[in-house]
Design a protein around this motif. Structure first.
Motif, PDB file in Angstrom:
ATOM      1  N   PHE A  13      42.031  50.143  39.794  1.00 28.21           N
ATOM      2  CA  PHE A  13      42.339  49.644  38.452  1.00 28.21           C
ATOM      3  C   PHE A  13      43.773  49.115  38.399  1.00 28.21           C
ATOM      4  O   PHE A  13      44.032  48.023  37.884  1.00 28.21           O
ATOM      5  N   GLN A  14      44.712  49.870  38.926  1.00 22.38           N
ATOM      6  CA  GLN A  14      46.114  49.467  38.877  1.00 22.38           C
ATOM      7  C   GLN A  14      46.376  48.209  39.693  1.00 22.38           C
ATOM      8  O   GLN A  14      47.174  47.364  39.299  1.00 22.38           O
ATOM      9  N   ARG A  15      45.706  48.051  40.821  1.00 19.99           N
ATOM     10  CA  ARG A  15      45.874  46.848  41.639  1.00 19.99           C
ATOM     11  C   ARG A  15      45.422  45.612  40.867  1.00 19.99           C
ATOM     12  O   ARG A  15      46.086  44.580  40.869  1.00 19.99           O
ATOM     13  N   VAL A  16      44.295  45.712  40.164  1.00 19.55           N
ATOM     14  CA  VAL A  16      43.811  44.581  39.379  1.00 19.55           C
ATOM     15  C   VAL A  16      44.756  44.301  38.211  1.00 19.55           C
ATOM     16  O   VAL A  16      45.080  43.146  37.922  1.00 19.55           O
ATOM     17  N   PHE A  17      45.249  45.350  37.532  1.00 18.41           N
ATOM     18  CA  PHE A  17      46.184  45.166  36.425  1.00 18.41           C
ATOM     19  C   PHE A  17      47.469  44.485  36.875  1.00 18.41           C
ATOM     20  O   PHE A  17      47.954  43.552  36.241  1.00 18.41           O
ATOM     21  N   LYS A  18      48.035  44.971  37.974  1.00 22.90           N
ATOM     22  CA  LYS A  18      49.356  44.487  38.393  1.00 22.90           C
ATOM     23  C   LYS A  18      49.301  43.149  39.118  1.00 22.90           C
ATOM     24  O   LYS A  18      50.169  42.305  38.925  1.00 22.90           O
ATOM     25  N   SER A  19      48.297  42.938  39.960  1.00 21.93           N
ATOM     26  CA  SER A  19      48.248  41.730  40.781  1.00 21.93           C
ATOM     27  C   SER A  19      47.347  40.650  40.213  1.00 21.93           C
ATOM     28  O   SER A  19      47.468  39.495  40.597  1.00 21.93           O
ATOM     29  N   GLY A  20      46.449  41.016  39.328  1.00 28.94           N
ATOM     30  CA  GLY A  20      45.483  40.050  38.804  1.00 28.94           C
ATOM     31  C   GLY A  20      46.042  39.249  37.650  1.00 28.94           C
ATOM     32  O   GLY A  20      47.102  39.543  37.103  1.00 28.94           O
ATOM     33  N   ASN A  21      45.303  38.205  37.281  1.00 27.08           N
ATOM     34  CA  ASN A  21      45.682  37.442  36.107  1.00 27.08           C
ATOM     35  C   ASN A  21      44.709  37.768  34.985  1.00 27.08           C
ATOM     36  O   ASN A  21      43.610  38.245  35.214  1.00 27.08           O
ATOM     37  N   SER A  22      45.114  37.509  33.742  1.00 25.12           N
ATOM     38  CA  SER A  22      44.294  37.914  32.614  1.00 25.12           C
ATOM     39  C   SER A  22      43.978  36.740  31.702  1.00 25.12           C
ATOM     40  O   SER A  22      44.728  35.764  31.628  1.00 25.12           O
ATOM     41  N   VAL A  23      42.851  36.879  31.033  1.00 26.12           N
ATOM     42  CA  VAL A  23      42.386  35.925  30.037  1.00 26.12           C
ATOM     43  C   VAL A  23      41.810  36.755  28.901  1.00 26.12           C
ATOM     44  O   VAL A  23      41.236  37.820  29.141  1.00 26.12           O
ATOM     45  N   ALA A  24      41.940  36.272  27.655  1.00 28.67           N
ATOM     46  CA  ALA A  24      41.439  37.053  26.534  1.00 28.67           C
ATOM     47  C   ALA A  24      40.854  36.155  25.454  1.00 28.67           C
ATOM     48  O   ALA A  24      41.237  34.990  25.321  1.00 28.67           O
ATOM     49  N   ASN A  25      39.926  36.727  24.708  1.00 27.35           N
ATOM     50  CA  ASN A  25      39.504  36.156  23.439  1.00 27.35           C
ATOM     51  C   ASN A  25      39.670  37.261  22.403  1.00 27.35           C
ATOM     52  O   ASN A  25      40.287  38.290  22.698  1.00 27.35           O
ATOM     53  N   ARG A  26      39.137  37.098  21.221  1.00 28.42           N
ATOM     54  CA  ARG A  26      39.351  38.104  20.180  1.00 28.42           C
ATOM     55  C   ARG A  26      38.699  39.439  20.502  1.00 28.42           C
ATOM     56  O   ARG A  26      39.126  40.474  20.002  1.00 28.42           O
ATOM     57  N   ALA A  27      37.664  39.433  21.321  1.00 27.38           N
ATOM     58  CA  ALA A  27      36.884  40.640  21.553  1.00 27.38           C
ATOM     59  C   ALA A  27      37.185  41.347  22.869  1.00 27.38           C
ATOM     60  O   ALA A  27      37.096  42.572  22.943  1.00 27.38           O
ATOM     61  N   PHE A  28      37.512  40.593  23.921  1.00 29.80           N
ATOM     62  CA  PHE A  28      37.679  41.182  25.245  1.00 29.80           C
ATOM     63  C   PHE A  28      38.891  40.616  25.969  1.00 29.80           C
ATOM     64  O   PHE A  28      39.279  39.474  25.756  1.00 29.80           O
ATOM     65  N   VAL A  29      39.462  41.438  26.853  1.00 32.02           N
ATOM     66  CA  VAL A  29      40.483  41.001  27.799  1.00 32.02           C
ATOM     67  C   VAL A  29      39.870  41.156  29.184  1.00 32.02           C
ATOM     68  O   VAL A  29      39.261  42.186  29.493  1.00 32.02           O
ATOM     69  N   ILE A  30      40.009  40.123  30.010  1.00 28.80           N
ATOM     70  CA  ILE A  30      39.471  40.139  31.365  1.00 28.80           C
ATOM     71  C   ILE A  30      40.632  40.012  32.339  1.00 28.80           C
ATOM     72  O   ILE A  30      41.421  39.079  32.254  1.00 28.80           O
ATOM     73  N   TYR A  31      40.768  40.969  33.248  1.00 25.05           N
ATOM     74  CA  TYR A  31      41.710  40.892  34.359  1.00 25.05           C
ATOM     75  C   TYR A  31      40.893  40.648  35.606  1.00 25.05           C
ATOM     76  O   TYR A  31      39.856  41.293  35.798  1.00 25.05           O
ATOM     77  N   LYS A  32      41.340  39.743  36.472  1.00 22.74           N
ATOM     78  CA  LYS A  32      40.590  39.510  37.704  1.00 22.74           C
ATOM     79  C   LYS A  32      41.532  39.314  38.878  1.00 22.74           C
ATOM     80  O   LYS A  32      42.670  38.885  38.718  1.00 22.74           O
ATOM     81  N   ILE A  33      41.019  39.665  40.051  1.00 25.25           N
ATOM     82  CA  ILE A  33      41.759  39.495  41.292  1.00 25.25           C
ATOM     83  C   ILE A  33      40.765  39.072  42.376  1.00 25.25           C
ATOM     84  O   ILE A  33      39.634  39.557  42.411  1.00 25.25           O
ATOM     85  N   ALA A  34      41.184  38.148  43.217  1.00 24.79           N
ATOM     86  CA  ALA A  34      40.323  37.661  44.295  1.00 24.79           C
ATOM     87  C   ALA A  34      40.244  38.708  45.403  1.00 24.79           C
ATOM     88  O   ALA A  34      41.255  39.303  45.781  1.00 24.79           O
ATOM     89  N   LYS A  35      39.057  38.920  45.899  1.00 20.77           N
ATOM     90  CA  LYS A  35      38.821  39.841  47.016  1.00 20.77           C
ATOM     91  C   LYS A  35      37.866  39.154  47.985  1.00 20.77           C
ATOM     92  O   LYS A  35      36.654  39.368  47.940  1.00 20.77           O
ATOM     93  N   PRO A  36      38.377  38.296  48.886  1.00 21.11           N
ATOM     94  CA  PRO A  36      37.511  37.518  49.780  1.00 21.11           C
ATOM     95  C   PRO A  36      36.621  38.364  50.689  1.00 21.11           C
ATOM     96  O   PRO A  36      35.576  37.902  51.127  1.00 21.11           O
ATOM     97  N   GLU A  37      37.000  39.604  50.939  1.00 21.46           N
ATOM     98  CA  GLU A  37      36.197  40.442  51.827  1.00 21.46           C
ATOM     99  C   GLU A  37      35.002  41.081  51.128  1.00 21.46           C
ATOM    100  O   GLU A  37      34.152  41.668  51.781  1.00 21.46           O
ATOM    101  N   ASN A  38      34.910  40.951  49.805  1.00 23.81           N
ATOM    102  CA  ASN A  38      33.787  41.536  49.060  1.00 23.81           C
ATOM    103  C   ASN A  38      32.484  40.799  49.342  1.00 23.81           C
ATOM    104  O   ASN A  38      32.462  39.575  49.466  1.00 23.81           O
ATOM    105  N   THR A  39      31.393  41.556  49.410  1.00 19.98           N
ATOM    106  CA  THR A  39      30.071  40.937  49.512  1.00 19.98           C
ATOM    107  C   THR A  39      29.448  40.768  48.128  1.00 19.98           C
ATOM    108  O   THR A  39      28.481  40.039  47.975  1.00 19.98           O
ATOM    109  N   HIS A  40      29.971  41.479  47.138  1.00 19.42           N
ATOM    110  CA  HIS A  40      29.534  41.335  45.751  1.00 19.42           C
ATOM    111  C   HIS A  40      30.703  41.686  44.838  1.00 19.42           C
ATOM    112  O   HIS A  40      31.680  42.309  45.265  1.00 19.42           O
ATOM    113  N   PHE A  41      30.607  41.275  43.588  1.00 20.05           N
ATOM    114  CA  PHE A  41      31.692  41.553  42.650  1.00 20.05           C
ATOM    115  C   PHE A  41      31.726  43.039  42.314  1.00 20.05           C
ATOM    116  O   PHE A  41      30.759  43.768  42.504  1.00 20.05           O
TER     117      PHE A  41
END
Length: 122
Positions: A13-41
């Motif tokens: 959780f902290q890695r995504v918060f600190k290193s990821g970028n965020s986008v928001a609308n009135r209802a939700f905030v989305i933080y995301k970080i790229a993980k090329p080694e993942n086989t699924h989200f």
């Protein structure tokens, strides 16, 4: 949604918060970080006490969020970790409203390519 699709540990959780970028609308905030080694989200869901004072309200919103993510799983980018944080604005939302707002936030964050047409008709 299987546990392998979830961001579980505090370090993740902290890695995504600190290193990821965020986008928001009135209802939700989305933080995301790229993980090329993942086989699924992987996704982490946070619904705080400001959204609902009882666990019943918070858990209902988490179930709605997981249901929307599960039904749109093929459209979600596979090589990312992301967090969905609910804002107090969603407190009294029904499933259709959660779906519409969450898909809009995911689209803004470039996690999905387009918003499905059936959602726009709701």
């Amino acid at each position: 949604m299987r546990k392998s699709y979830r961001v579980k540990t505090e370090n993740d959780f902290q890695r995504v918060f600190k290193s990821g970028n965020s986008v928001a609308n009135r209802a939700f905030v989305i933080y995301k970080i790229a993980k090329p080694e993942n086989t699924h989200f992987r996704v982490g869901i946070s619904v705080g006490k400001k959204v609902g004072h009882t666990a019943v309200v918070r858990n209902r919103l988490k179930r709605y969020i997981r249901a929307v993510l599960t039904e749109n799983k093929p459209a979600i980018d596979t090589q990312i970790d992301f967090l969905v944080i609910a804002r107090p604005f969603v407190r009294n939302f029904r499933m259709a409203e959660v779906r519409k707002n969450l898909l809009h936030a995911l689209f803004l964050a470039n996690i999905i390519e387009e918003i499905p047409e059936k959602v726009e008709e709701d």
